[in-house]
Design a protein around this motif. Structure first.
Motif, PDB file in Angstrom:
ATOM      1  N   ALA A  14     -18.803  10.261  10.650  1.00 50.21           N
ATOM      2  CA  ALA A  14     -20.343   9.105  10.469  1.00 50.21           C
ATOM      3  C   ALA A  14     -21.345   9.705  10.366  1.00 50.21           C
ATOM      4  CB  ALA A  14     -19.818   8.018  10.686  1.00 50.21           C
ATOM      5  N   THR A  18     -24.508  10.416   7.772  1.00 46.24           N
ATOM      6  CA  THR A  18     -25.704   9.478   7.304  1.00 46.24           C
ATOM      7  C   THR A  18     -26.915   9.902   7.815  1.00 46.24           C
ATOM      8  OG1 THR A  18     -25.223   7.750   8.990  1.00 46.24           O
ATOM      9  CG2 THR A  18     -26.919   7.751   9.587  1.00 46.24           C
ATOM     10  N   TRP A  19     -26.966  11.703   8.324  1.00 49.20           N
ATOM     11  CA  TRP A  19     -28.094  12.854   8.459  1.00 49.20           C
ATOM     12  C   TRP A  19     -28.227  13.240   7.301  1.00 49.20           C
ATOM     13  CZ3 TRP A  19     -28.300  18.009   7.309  1.00 49.20           C
ATOM     14  CH2 TRP A  19     -29.123  18.120   7.790  1.00 49.20           C
ATOM     15  N   LEU A  22     -29.859  10.277   5.386  1.00 56.56           N
ATOM     16  CA  LEU A  22     -31.569  10.627   5.578  1.00 56.56           C
ATOM     17  C   LEU A  22     -32.726  11.034   4.980  1.00 56.56           C
ATOM     18  CD1 LEU A  22     -31.075   9.175   8.786  1.00 56.56           C
ATOM     19  CD2 LEU A  22     -32.521   8.160   7.621  1.00 56.56           C
TER      20      LEU A  22
END
Length: 142
Positions: A14, A18-19, A22
């Motif tokens: 996760a 998410t990284w 971004l």
């Protein structure tokens, strides 16, 4: 495999997803061409502007909170994108500042930002290009 190992693997996946999201969002939202260089050149004036805007009690609370969170982000030594990644590695702070300033100008109005601008008129003109707003477009929404 124990449940805690599966949970750690799930959390790690996760975080990586998410990284990556971004990085993609920053790459899409980054200023194009010379605007990125202008953002980097204006960074000292922008930091003073952020402090002044965050301390202004006449601005909406949401704007001041957003600016305060941005200053915390800039103070933390860990970047969203490591510096070894070309272009975005060094520009992530400028991109995040630009996105928050766009939001601030749209919410508080360009006149409020102009009142707190510490730099030159040319610098303010560059700031209006970075936010993507002309003075007629920058009416505050309350």
């Amino acid at each position: 495999m124990p449940w805690w190992a599966e949970m750690l693997i799930g959390i790690a996946i996760a975080l990586v997803v998410t990284w990556v999201a971004l990085i993609v969002a920053l790459a899409v939202a980054r200023p194009k061409g010379p605007l990125l260089q202008e953002a980097l050149r204006l960074l000292p004036d922008l930091l003073r502007l952020l402090r002044r805007l965050a301390a202004d009690p006449e601005l909406p609370r949401g704007v001041r909170i957003r600016l305060g969170l941005l200053m915390v982000y800039l103070a933390v030594p860990i970047d969203l994108i490591p510096d070894f990644i070309p272009v975005l590695g060094y520009a992530d702070d400028a991109i995040v500042v630009t996105l928050v300033l766009r939001s601030t100008v749209r919410r508080a109005g360009l006149a409020a930002v102009r009142a707190h601008w510490p730099g030159t008129d040319d610098g303010f003109e560059a700031l209006t290009r970075l936010t993507g707003l002309r003075p007629a477009d920058a009416q505050p929404t309350r």
